[in-house]
Design a protein around this motif. Structure first.
Motif, short mmCIF file in Angstrom:
data_model
loop_
_atom_site.label_atom_id
_atom_site.label_comp_id
_atom_site.label_asym_id
_atom_site.label_seq_id
_atom_site.Cartn_x
_atom_site.Cartn_y
_atom_site.Cartn_z
N UNK A 1 14.63 -26.97 -37.63
CA UNK A 1 15.71 -27.95 -37.69
C UNK A 1 15.17 -29.37 -37.61
N UNK A 2 15.64 -30.20 -38.53
CA UNK A 2 15.35 -31.64 -38.49
C UNK A 2 16.62 -32.34 -38.06
N UNK A 3 16.57 -32.97 -36.90
CA UNK A 3 17.77 -33.60 -36.33
C UNK A 3 17.76 -35.08 -36.67
N UNK A 4 18.91 -35.59 -37.10
CA UNK A 4 19.01 -36.98 -37.52
C UNK A 4 20.11 -37.73 -36.82
N UNK B 1 11.67 -27.81 -34.14
CA UNK B 1 12.51 -28.95 -34.51
C UNK B 1 11.66 -30.20 -34.66
N UNK B 2 12.18 -31.13 -35.43
CA UNK B 2 11.59 -32.45 -35.60
C UNK B 2 12.71 -33.46 -35.66
N UNK B 3 12.40 -34.71 -35.31
CA UNK B 3 13.41 -35.76 -35.28
C UNK B 3 13.12 -36.81 -36.34
N UNK C 1 15.76 -41.95 -28.96
CA UNK C 1 15.50 -41.31 -27.67
C UNK C 1 16.33 -40.04 -27.50
N UNK C 2 17.55 -40.05 -28.00
CA UNK C 2 18.39 -38.85 -27.92
C UNK C 2 17.88 -37.75 -28.84
N UNK C 3 17.40 -38.14 -30.02
CA UNK C 3 16.82 -37.15 -30.93
C UNK C 3 15.60 -36.50 -30.32
N UNK C 4 14.74 -37.30 -29.70
CA UNK C 4 13.54 -36.75 -29.06
C UNK C 4 13.91 -35.81 -27.92
N UNK D 1 20.37 -31.72 -39.92
CA UNK D 1 21.64 -31.95 -39.21
C UNK D 1 21.78 -33.43 -38.91
N UNK D 2 22.83 -34.06 -39.41
CA UNK D 2 23.08 -35.47 -39.10
C UNK D 2 24.06 -35.58 -37.94
N UNK D 3 24.10 -36.77 -37.35
CA UNK D 3 24.97 -36.96 -36.20
C UNK D 3 24.58 -36.06 -35.04
N UNK D 4 23.27 -35.86 -34.88
CA UNK D 4 22.78 -34.86 -33.93
C UNK D 4 22.59 -35.39 -32.51
#
Length: 268
Positions: A52-55, A76-78, A60-63, A30-33
């Motif tokens: 889910x891999x958040x991008x 999930x992973x960032x 800091x927001x991804x974490x 997922x981009x713009x996460x």
């Protein structure tokens, strides 16, 4: 996601109802996460069982998002990603592969506004909007598709367009409208090209939904909801069902489609 070749009239291998939205075993990018729709989409997919891999650009927001998903029992992973940089985009896909295996779901959600009339835009802003909203999503989709083809796995791609792809007020953001229309055509073209590989490519075109981008627009132009049929800015949760449908086995025969989730804001 099942990959079945059925003879006409033979439905014995399909359970009733054949409409599961369980994403267990799937790996989603997922981009713009870091905010808005992507923040919500990431949690929805994780809640349905996907890893889910958040991008995005703000680590800091991804974490923070990963911690929230894990707190609620998801995986999930960032990975940071700059959608204007091809190497960064490829690195994002590689990070997802390393974390959980071949990505089987892509939510191409990253985007930025221009908020200016076409003749007032400096060239560097034109390049940034094009690269983030259209070129980057195209590069990302093709990179994920290559990996799916190599692994001989089916996949689901959901590109996030906008109601602005179909209607432009003329009050600024012309290039945003152009790029989101480009996302619609990209969706249709890639759906045809990749159908034989069992990669479904669809899009959602939201109207006015709560997000950081929408907050910025409301600050500039005031409360636009007063001129809308339902006089509201929609909650991202109202897109949950559309997202899950397009990412799940329930949409096996659906590709090249754009779901216009504009709350009746745009005339057809």
């Amino acid at each position: 996601m099942p990959n079945r070749q059925k003879q006409a009239g033979n439905m014995t291998d399909y359970p009733l109802p054949y409409a599961s939205q369980d994403l267990t075993g799937q790996v989603a990018l997922v981009t713009g996460a870091t905010s808005g729709l992507g923040w919500r989409f990431s949690q929805v997919l994780a809640n349905a069982g996907a890893k889910v891999v958040v991008g995005g650009r703000r680590k800091e927001r991804l974490d923070e998002l990963v911690a929230l998903i894990q707190k609620n029992g998801g995986e999930a992973a960032a990975a940071t990603v700059d959608m204007t940089d091809s190497e960064s985009i490829i690195g994002f896909v590689e990070a997802g592969d390393k974390a959980f295996g071949t990505p089987t779901i892509l939510v191409n959600n990253a985007g930025i506004p221009d908020a200016q009339r076409a003749t007032k835009m400096p060239i560097d802003l034109i390049d940034r909007v094009f690269d983030t909203n259209l070129r980057g999503p195209f590069v990302l989709a093709t990179e994920v598709a290559r990996r799916l083809m190599d692994a001989k796995k089916p996949g689901r791609m959901v590109n996030i367009s906008s109601a602005a792809a179909f209607l432009y007020s003329g009050e600024g953001a012309a290039l945003y409208s152009v790029t989101k229309a480009g996302i619609v055509r990209m969706t249709e073209a890639l759906a045809v090209e990749w159908a034989r590989f069992n990669i479904n490519v669809n899009a959602i075109a939201p109207g006015a939904f709560q997000s950081e981008m929408m907050d910025g627009m409301l600050e500039r132009v005031g409360d636009i909801s007063k001129g809308m049929p339902r006089k509201r800015i929609c909650d991202p949760a109202l897109l949950d069902s559309s997202l899950l449908f397009l990412c799940s086995s329930a949409s096996e025969a659906v590709t090249g489609t754009v779901i216009r989730a504009d709350d009746g804001q745009n005339p057809r």
